[in-house]
Every structure is written in C-alpha cells, then in structure tokens.
Design a protein around this motif. Structure first.
Motif, PDB file in Angstrom:
ATOM      1  N   GLY A   1      26.507  -6.827  -4.519  1.00  0.00           N
ATOM      2  CA  GLY A   1      27.477  -5.939  -3.873  1.00  0.00           C
ATOM      3  C   GLY A   1      26.834  -4.718  -3.260  1.00  0.00           C
ATOM      4  O   GLY A   1      27.432  -4.042  -2.453  1.00  0.00           O
ATOM      5  N   THR A   2      25.597  -4.442  -3.624  1.00  0.00           N
ATOM      6  CA  THR A   2      24.945  -3.241  -3.076  1.00  0.00           C
ATOM      7  C   THR A   2      24.161  -3.568  -1.812  1.00  0.00           C
ATOM      8  O   THR A   2      23.847  -2.698  -1.028  1.00  0.00           O
ATOM      9  CB  THR A   2      23.968  -2.607  -4.096  1.00  0.00           C
ATOM     10  OG1 THR A   2      23.017  -3.627  -4.449  1.00  0.00           O
ATOM     11  CG2 THR A   2      24.691  -2.156  -5.336  1.00  0.00           C
TER      12      THR A   2
ATOM     13  N   MET B   1      35.895   0.767 -11.095  1.00  0.00           N
ATOM     14  CA  MET B   1      36.887  -0.289 -11.100  1.00  0.00           C
ATOM     15  C   MET B   1      38.288   0.249 -11.398  1.00  0.00           C
ATOM     16  O   MET B   1      39.252  -0.132 -10.732  1.00  0.00           O
ATOM     17  CB  MET B   1      36.500  -1.347 -12.129  1.00  0.00           C
ATOM     18  CG  MET B   1      37.233  -2.651 -11.955  1.00  0.00           C
ATOM     19  SD  MET B   1      36.372  -3.914 -12.899  1.00  0.00           S
ATOM     20  CE  MET B   1      36.299  -3.157 -14.506  1.00  0.00           C
TER      21      MET B   1
ATOM     22  N   LEU C   1      37.797  -5.242  -5.213  1.00  0.00           N
ATOM     23  CA  LEU C   1      36.457  -5.684  -4.810  1.00  0.00           C
ATOM     24  C   LEU C   1      35.839  -6.543  -5.907  1.00  0.00           C
ATOM     25  O   LEU C   1      35.276  -7.615  -5.642  1.00  0.00           O
ATOM     26  CB  LEU C   1      35.599  -4.444  -4.552  1.00  0.00           C
ATOM     27  CG  LEU C   1      34.468  -4.579  -3.561  1.00  0.00           C
ATOM     28  CD1 LEU C   1      35.002  -4.989  -2.199  1.00  0.00           C
ATOM     29  CD2 LEU C   1      33.714  -3.251  -3.453  1.00  0.00           C
ATOM     30  N   VAL C   2      35.955  -6.038  -7.142  1.00  0.00           N
ATOM     31  CA  VAL C   2      35.402  -6.780  -8.270  1.00  0.00           C
ATOM     32  C   VAL C   2      36.097  -8.141  -8.388  1.00  0.00           C
ATOM     33  O   VAL C   2      35.445  -9.163  -8.574  1.00  0.00           O
ATOM     34  CB  VAL C   2      35.536  -5.965  -9.582  1.00  0.00           C
ATOM     35  CG1 VAL C   2      35.108  -6.802 -10.778  1.00  0.00           C
ATOM     36  CG2 VAL C   2      34.713  -4.687  -9.500  1.00  0.00           C
TER      37      VAL C   2
ATOM     38  N   PHE D   1      30.248  -0.675  -9.316  1.00  0.00           N
ATOM     39  CA  PHE D   1      31.590  -1.249  -9.124  1.00  0.00           C
ATOM     40  C   PHE D   1      32.394  -1.192 -10.416  1.00  0.00           C
ATOM     41  O   PHE D   1      33.591  -0.929 -10.421  1.00  0.00           O
ATOM     42  CB  PHE D   1      31.483  -2.707  -8.660  1.00  0.00           C
ATOM     43  CG  PHE D   1      30.890  -2.840  -7.275  1.00  0.00           C
ATOM     44  CD1 PHE D   1      31.639  -2.453  -6.166  1.00  0.00           C
ATOM     45  CD2 PHE D   1      29.616  -3.327  -7.089  1.00  0.00           C
ATOM     46  CE1 PHE D   1      31.111  -2.575  -4.908  1.00  0.00           C
ATOM     47  CE2 PHE D   1      29.077  -3.442  -5.829  1.00  0.00           C
ATOM     48  CZ  PHE D   1      29.816  -3.066  -4.728  1.00  0.00           C
TER      49      PHE D   1
ATOM     50  N   SER E   1      37.761   0.180  -7.058  1.00  0.00           N
ATOM     51  CA  SER E   1      37.143  -1.072  -6.655  1.00  0.00           C
ATOM     52  C   SER E   1      37.601  -2.300  -7.414  1.00  0.00           C
ATOM     53  O   SER E   1      36.909  -3.301  -7.432  1.00  0.00           O
ATOM     54  CB  SER E   1      35.621  -0.936  -6.737  1.00  0.00           C
ATOM     55  OG  SER E   1      35.268  -0.604  -8.046  1.00  0.00           O
TER      56      SER E   1
END
Lengths: 96, 923
Positions: free
Chosen positions: B822-823, B849, B856-857, B845, B853
C-alpha cells in the motif's frame, strides 16, 4: 478592281531620247503613288530589240502597254497628262 | 568620194533634205511632240530629227563628262592607232613623257609615236605599242602594263597603262588609259621592304587589316614567341592571339586610328597554351595603305627584364617575411602562436598563396600539420596524404624527403608533380610552385615549413637561401620556446614526481572553483601529509625516500584518476583537489577508504616493502572558503589539527568533522560488528485472527554494541546498505533464522516460519538466489523455515528480475511476502503475476484504520483474497484495531498487542512452548 492585282507594264522606248526618258519618269512616279508594291515595269529599247517592237506592233516611242489587268491597253506619249493616263489605266485619281 | 559633188546632185540633195524636214515636221505635228521614234510596217524605227539631235548632243556631252571626270589620262584610238579623242586630264600639262604628252593631240598616230620613242623609255614604249596593236587587231581583249617615268621634280612616278577595245565584236579602235599609281607603288614597295625588315627582327610584328580584322602579315618571331606554327597563329587571328574579345580590339584599333596613330607602349602578361608565362611590351601603329587601315603591332618579349624586376619584388617579399618572422620570434611565447603567426606573415607579408607548418610526431612517425594559412580543404587533404614516414607509404613525398634528408625540397612547377591528381589540386588552388624547408633543432628535423607560390619558378637560389635562414629562425624559436617551456615546467612542476607544484595547483583549484557554481557541486581541497616520512629518509637514505615519494605520487594519481588534480607541495606533502562532489559524507567515506587502502599498499624499495601512513586535512568549497587561498589555508589548519590529534583526517569545519567522524566510526564499528558477530535476531510473533494461534515470526535484526548496548536498526541499516555490508549481514540473518528454526524443531518446539526482511541490495545481487539455495541446503526442512519479506517498491523496481528470482525461491519451498503493502505503487497486473504468498498491510493503514482508511484496508484484504493471498496486518496495537481487522476478514496480525520483538530464547519460551492464543500473549 482588287487591291491585290499586280499591274504589268511594258514601256517601249528609244534609249536616251527625251520623251522616252520623260515617259519612264512619269510612269515610275504614277506607279509609286497609285500602285505601290503591285506593279512591274519592263522597258524595251526599240533599237536594241526591234523584233519585240515589231511583234507588239509598236509604231512610235514611247508607247506604254498595260498587259495586266485586262483589258490590255496602250498609251503613246510622255504620260504627262496624269488624269487621262489614270482613266485609261482604269485607276481612280487620289483626291489631294 | 573621189570627186566633189556636182550642182545637180547638190540641188537634188537640197530637195531631199527639204522633203525630209517637212516629213519630220509633219510627224512632230501628228505625235504632238510626244514621240521620239516611229516605225514602219517592217518594224524599222526612225528616230525623229529633234530626238536625234537631242540624243547626239546628250550622248556626246555625257561621254565627254565621264571621260573628263576621270583622273586618268584617256585617249581614244581608231583602228589604225590614230588619236580620235583625248580627255581633259590628257590635255593638262602634267608630267610629259614619251607615252603621254599633252601635245599629242587628235589626228596623230599613237602607235607611231611609241614606235619612234628613244632613250630610257624605249622599252616601255615598244611594249605599249605591241600591246595596243594586239588590242586594236582584236588579238587581245585587254592590255595593261606598269611603267615608270621621271617627274620634273627629279622623283619618279609610276603609271598603269591599259588598252581596251572600243567594241566587243568588231575592232573599232581602243581606249588607252594612263593611271598614276605612284602612291600605290610606293606603298607596295614600302610594304615589301617592311616585310623583309620585319622578318629580320627579334620582335614579333603583326600587320592587321582593320576591316577584316585578320592578319595581313606577321613575322617568324611572332610564331616563336607564341610557340605556335604560322597556321595556328593565322587561325587564332589577332583577338585570338591576344586573348581579348574582338569588339574590344576593334575599339582599341579605332581609337588608334582616330588618335595620333601611335599607341603608348603597353606591358602585358601573357600565358602560352602550355601555361608558361611571358611578358611583352606592345606598341601599335595605324597605317593607311590605300583605302585601308592596317594596324602594325610590334611586340617585344620583355620576360627577362620583367622576371628580373619580379625577382627583386619576390626577394623583397621574402625579406619582408624574414623580418616579420624575426620580429615574431622575439615576442612569440608559445609554439602554437609562433606557427600560426609564421604562416600568417608568409601569406600576408610574403604574398605566398599558402603556408603551413607540420611537426614530426616521432611516435606515430608522421608529420602533423599544426598551423596553416590560406589553404583550401582540398589542398590540405592532398597534403595530408604525404605525411607518413612509415615504410610502405607509396612514393616519398617532398615532405618526407625534407624530414629525412634535412634539406629543402623545391618544386618550381607544381602542376608537373608526379601524381597527376595533385597537380590538378594545385592548379585549382592557383599554385604553381612550392618549397618545403626542414625545421632543424639540435641537428634533428623536427618539422616542416611549407610555402606555396602562385608563380612558376618562384624559388630561385636567393629565395631558397633566405627561406632556409627563415626556417632556421623558426626552428630556433621552437628550441627557444621549448627551453622556455622547460623553465616554466620547472616553475610549475615538481621535478621529482612530475606533479604540479603549489603555484600550479592553486591555479588549478581556482579553475575548478570557477567551474563549480552551486551548492551541489562541492570542491574539496585535501592536503596529505606522510607520517614519519623523515625517518625513511634518515634510515634508508635520500634515494629510497625519493623513490617512495614517486610511488606515492603514482598511487595518488592512479587513485584520483587525473594527474592534474594531484600536486606535491613539499617534501612529504601532497595535495588533491576533488571537484564535483555531491555531499561531504561521500567525501568522508572516500577519504576513509582511501587512507585505509593507502595504509595497506606496499611501497617498494630494493625488494622490501614499506607501509606508509598519512594524515589529511580537508577544506570544502563553498563552506570553508570561496577562493583557492582561503581553502588552502583552512585545509592546512585542519591538517595541522589532525597531526596533533589522533584523527586520520579532519575537516576544517568542526561540525563536519563531527558528523563525518560519528558516521565513520559507526561504519567502522559495524564492520567490526560483522566480524565479531555482534548482531542478533529478535522475533516478533504473528498469530491467526481466527484461531489466535501462533502462525509465524518476523525476524528483526539488532546490533548489540558492546559500548552502547542495543542499537535500533534505523541507525545502522542505512549505513549497511551504503557500504554494502548489508549483503554480509543479510546473509547472516537468513542463516541465523534457519538455524533457530531448526533448533526449535529439534527441541520439539512449535516450529513456525520465520519471516526475514530482504534489502534492495540483496535482491539486486545476482547471486542472491544461489545464496538462499546454499543456506537452506543444510537441511531438507530448511525451506519451510523461511519467508522472505520484500518491500513492494523493491519488487517493482525491477519486476522481471524479481519475478524470475522469486519463482526460483518459491520452488525451494520458501514463501514470499510483500512488505509494507500500500505504500508503493504496485501495478495490479503485475501483482497477479508475482509468485507471492502473503500481503502485509503497512502499519500506517492499520493506525489510521479507525478514522480514515478502513475502506482502504477492506479493499486490500479483498484484493489479496481474490488473488489467493494471505493477508497479515502489521503494527496492531489495540483491541479495537484487532476487532476491526477480524471483521474485515484479515488472516493474521502482528504488533505490540501480541508482543514486541524479543530475543530468540525469550521467544521460544514465551510463544513456542505449548498453545498460545493472541489474547493470552499479553500476559
């Protein structure tokens, strides 16, 4: 009369005589003025070429025969009387 | 008639004449005076009397006029030779003569006069009488003769006598004419005499008819001068011979005719068809011959005189070059300038078409042109063909002969040189002669000075002598400048090592500073001092010391890679300038490594090797000074300090020294740490989100510094990366992990996979896969002991290589996880192709969270599952995070919530003995 017609003249002369010289001079002047570029002059000396004079029945010099255009005509003399000569040749006098 | 006519006849004639006159008058009347002749029926014409009179009069008058107008004297003779008529010219009392006398009038027999001639003219008179008789008798159509007679003034006149019959057919007398041809005769004779005379002279003489513009006559010398045959000269004609347009020549002639008739002498340079040059002096005269104008041209070959004049001019040119170059030698300070100037002077002052100087390169065995003026490229290319001295080069070029023989080579007709194509090149360049002179220094030909002239035969003995002198002067200057350069070398270089000395070095540093604007382009000035070198000199002697110093110079030059950046400043004192540095730390590393290498390097003297130590002081542009002097001073200060301290090198600025020193000592310590195995692996547990059971461990490296204790990885991993030590340390970590796993297994403990981080340098190393193979080769179960954690960005840096390497790793039973997912900027298409087992969600993340995010997670987890990958959440610290991750379907987690990384022994006892659940692990 077509402007294109060529006048053919035969002038009978006696070489060196005054009237013959005058006639040739008058004819030349007339042709230059009235028939520029469309005349032919043949000069025949009756002493040098008597047979031709006989053939053309020349009795006197100077005598001019207009051979073309028809009709053939002949003029005896020095051709000094211009109007009469022009008339005889069928040419219009040019107004001065 | 034999008797006089009687009276009867007389009266009869009178009657006839009267009748004729009357008949004539009648005819005149009938024809109104307008006709001259009448003819009878047979065609016989009769001329009327008036016309006859006119005609006679006119004819006689005309003939008389013609005859009288003639300048010639004319007689008419009857068939017997009796004079029947004379013209006025005859009657004029001019030159009396036996053949022509004004007193001979009508009625005399001209033939009798001629027959009776006596004296000098008798021959001419007889000849005339014969000729006239022949014409009168019809034997001859025409007779003519020239005769000469004396004039009353004592001179001579020439006459042309012609006799022509009066009538063509029948002899009826003759016309006899005397024409004065004295003028023509004189002209003719003059011409004949002239022709005889002109053939005897050495000057070329041409007679040209102005009307036809053709030659009337020219003499033998004219042919010789043009080197042509008579026919060729005639064919060329006057303008062809002069090589000028006809109209121009006509104009010149007309001007001559209109003027005085005599031209001023001209000097003209002429070229023969074969190219040779000659000079002529041209005099023209217009002459009238009869009605025609004739131009008489007198051409004198003045080539010799002209050449003599030219020689003086040439010599003056050469003198001008000589004096120019002598002046140049005094002021020339470098060879390039000397050569260029010498060529320029030769062309500008000497009027040479071209000049070049070539210097012999003894290594390459060829002459290298170093300067040229006036040369076209074609010519230079042509010249460059003949500069090699190597054997096998076709014919010996003049240049090569000059070098070999140390004698000048002179070619006075360049277009006749052996190679035809060279001749053409010279012709195009307008070059007709050239000479090459050796430049002799210390009895060796070191180069060539070549001069090219536009005239043929330029280089005579005098010129060659002067130009040889000149070349010697140039050679002298070369020698002088070389010596000067040697002196300058001594002034700027260290004689022992050949390195720059302090003066030159500072000059170069200044140049580097000028060329290095901006912060990113640092320039370092490093002063180096050899430690305890005096001892070497004292114990081994000066020669050994010198030799070792030379070796040190070589070592430094080699190390820096550029001799111009190194200098020797004193006995055991060196300096280096390093331009274009990005960062001071780079320099520190470089210096440190260099000094270590220097220490290790064996310097040799008489089969023994010696280690030398050095200390350095460094000043940096722009921090420590912006000019060479300041930098130098500050570097000296730093060096002084270094010498009195224990440091191998010191920067002028303390902070710099400190930063660099700290870093350097860390680096050194890390190296020792590798050697002394001061690294340890700590393990952090990973557990299943579903069962809470331990599923694996992440190995995290720690440095156990004996002085300071455990050092966190952030402080030393970057240095390991930079120095390349990471390869070694990474390998150790992998080995250690495998070893620990196997230990656990052998001890009957729960043996979980250990995840080990792989650094960029390791993965980039082509032998990486081979190393893994070797490591797990120790045990068949070792493959299941390992998981490699590789960052997302690292894989993406070289995807193809990564995919290939990872496939091979997986084939060995090792699993692969993507770290910090993710980075980076993964390409989803590649992600699907990557041979990986696990995605690890980055800690950032997880932390965010609860606030931002979560979606996203959730997406990452879904994505991973759709690719059949296991998902591990990193850095889980709270129950809330744990619950959320479980709700989102995350497979495993690790973080402080479960336990910090702990030493192997602690890990084994806490997590590997019996069953552990996530919830209990905190106890």
């Amino acid at each position: 009369m077509s402007a294109r017609e060529v006048f053919k003249f035969r002038l009978y002369t006696a070489d060196g005589t005054e009237n013959s010289s005058l006639a040739l001079a008058n004819l030349s002047a007339l042709c230059r003025l009235h028939l520029p570029g469309r005349h032919e002059i043949e000069v025949v000396d009756v002493f040098r070429d008597p047979s031709r004079a006989l053939a053309d029945r020349i009795r006197m010099t100077p005598t001019l025969i207009k051979l073309a255009p028809a009709p053939v005509c002949r003029i005896v003399g020095t051709l000094s009387q211009k109007e009469r000569v022009l008339l005889a040749l069928g040419l219009e006098p040019i107004a001065a | 008639m034999t008797r006089p006519p009687g009276e009867e006849e007389d009266s009869e004639i009178s009657v006839l004449i009267k009748a004729l006159r009357q008949a004539d008058q009648r005819l005149e009347e009938l024809t109104a005076g307008e006709v001259d002749t009448v003819a009878d029926r047979d065609g016989r014409s009769y001329m009327l009397h008036r016309a006859q009179t006119d005609l006679r009069f006119n004819e006689a008058a005309r003939q008389a006029a013609v005859l009288n107008a003639l300048p010639a004297q004319v007689l008419l003779l009857d068939p017997n030779g009796v004079i029947v008529s004379v013209n006025e010219a005859w009657r004029r009392p001019t030159a009396p003569h036996i053949l022509r006398d004004s007193t001979y009038g009508v009625g005399l027999n001209y033939l009798a006069i001629c027959d009776g001639a006596s004296g000098q003219d008798v021959a001419a008179a007889y000849e005339a009488a014969d000729g006239i008789r022949a014409v009168l008798s019809g034997r001859s159509k025409r007779f003519s003769m020239e005769y000469r007679c004396a004039t009353p003034a004592g001179g001579q006149s020439w006459f042309l006598l012609t006799a022509t019959p009066l009538h063509g057919n029948r002899p009826a007398g003759a016309v006899v004419m005397h024409v004065d041809i004295t003028g023509e005769k004189q002209g003719q004779q003059a011409l004949l005499r002239f022709a005889a005379a002109i053939d005897a002279t050495a000057d070329a003489i041409y007679l040209v008819d102005r009307d036809t513009m053709q030659f009337v006559h020219f003499n033998e010398a004219a042919c010789q001068m043009q080197n042509k045959t008579r026919a060729e000269v005639m064919a060329a004609g006057p303008h062809g011979s002069l090589g000028v347009p006809r109209a121009e020549l006509e104009q010149a002639y007309d001007a001559l005719i209109a003027g005085t008739g005599v031209d001023k002498p001209l000097e003209v340079r002429r070229r023969r068809d074969d190219g040779s040059i000659y000079w002529v002096e041209l005099r023209r005269q217009a002459q009238r011959l009869g009605e025609r104008w004739t131009i008489v041209s007198l051409v004198r070959d003045v080539t010799k005189r002209k050449l003599a004049d030219q020689r003086i001019v040439q010599l003056n040119r050469v003198y001008a070059v000589l004096s120019g170059i002598n002046a140049l030698i005094v002021r020339a300070h470098d060879r390039a300038g000397l050569f260029k100037e010498a060529c320029r002077i030769a062309v500008e002052a000497g009027g040479f078409a071209m000049a070049w100087i070539g210097i012999l390169d003894r290594g390459a065995l060829e002459v290298v042109p170093v300067a040229s003026v006036g040369a076209s490229e074609a010519l230079l290319a042509c010249i460059e063909q003949g500069l090699s001295l190597r054997e096998g080069s076709a014919t010996l070029s003049p240049t090569v002969r000059v070098i070999r023989d140390k004698r000048p080579a002179i070619v006075n007709d360049a277009q006749q040189v052996s190679k035809a194509e060279h001749g053409q090149v010279y012709a195009r360049a307008g070059i007709r002669s050239f000479a090459k002179f050796p430049l002799i220094v210390a009895d060796e030909a070191v180069g060539v000075f070549a001069l090219y002239a536009e005239d043929t035969d330029f280089f005579h003995a005098d010129e060659v002598k002067l130009l040889t002198e000149l070349s010697d002067d140039v050679a002298f200057a070369i020698d002088y400048i070389e010596k000067q350069e040697r002196l300058e070398y001594l002034a700027y270089y260290d004689t022992l090592t050949g390195l720059a000395n302090r003066a030159l070095f500072l000059d170069r540093v200044t140049q580097h500073l000028r060329a290095a604007p901006g912060e990113r382009n640092r320039v370092a000035l490093v002063l180096i001092d050899l430690e305890r070198f005096k001892n070497i000199n004292d114990t081994l002697g000066r020669p050994a010391g010198d030799e070792l110093l030379r070796q040190v110079a070589d070592w430094l030059t080699h190390r820096v890679g550029d001799a111009s950046r190194v200098a020797r400043l004193g006995a055991d004192h060196f300096a280096v300038v390093l331009p274009g540095l990005a960062a001071a730390t780079d320099l520190a590393t470089l210096l440190d490594h260099s000094l270590k290498d220097f220490l290790k390097h064996p310097f040799c003297w008489e089969e023994a090797s010696y280690r030398l130590a050095a200390k350095t002081g460094v000043a940096l542009y722009p921090e420590d000074g912006t000019d060479a002097d300041t930098l130098f001073r500050n570097a000296e200060a730093a060096l002084k300090k270094a010498k009195s301290s224990g440091d191998q090198h010191l920067f002028y600025a303390h902070t710099m020294t400190e930063t660099v020193a700290g870093r350097l000592s860390l680096e050194n310590q890390l190296r020792q740490a590798v050697d002394r195995e001061q690294f340890v692996l700590h393990y952090q547990p990973k557990v299943s989100m579903v069962t809470g059971e331990l599923t694996g461990a992440e190995a995290l490296i720690r440095w156990n510094d004996p002085h300071t204790g455990l050092v966190p990885p952030g402080r030393f991993i970057p240095i390991l990366e930079e120095t390349g030590l990471i390869n070694e340390v990474g390998r150790w970590a992998l080995c250690k992990a495998v070893e620990d796993h196997l230990t656990w297994r052998r001890a009957g403990l729960k043996s979980v996979r250990i995840a080990v981080n792989v650094s960029p340098r390791q993965l980039g190393n082509r032998s990486f896969v081979g190393e893994i193979e070797k490591i797990i080769g120790i045990d068949p179960l070792a493959g299941s002991a390992l998981e490699l954690e590789i960052t997302e960005s690292l894989i993406m840096a070289d995807v193809k290589h990564s995919i290939a390497s990872l496939h091979r790793v997986r084939a060995m039973g090792v699993s692969v996880a993507i770290d910090d997912f993710g980075t980076g900027f993964s390409s989803l298409s590649y992600l699907a192709k990557l041979p990986i087992n696990t995605l690890k969600i980055d800690r950032s993340f997880v932390v965010d969270m609860a606030t931002t995010s979560e979606a996203l997670v959730a997406m990452i987890i879904n994505l991973a599952h759709s690719l059949k990958l296991k998902v591990v959440a990193e850095g889980v610290e709270t129950e809330q995070e744990s619950r959320l991750l479980r709700a989102l379907g995350c497979d495993e987690m690790q973080g402080y919530l479960l336990g910090r990384p702990v030493p192997e022994r602690d890990f084994a006892s806490r997590f590997l003995c019996g069953q552990h659940r996530a919830g209990k692990s905190r106890c």
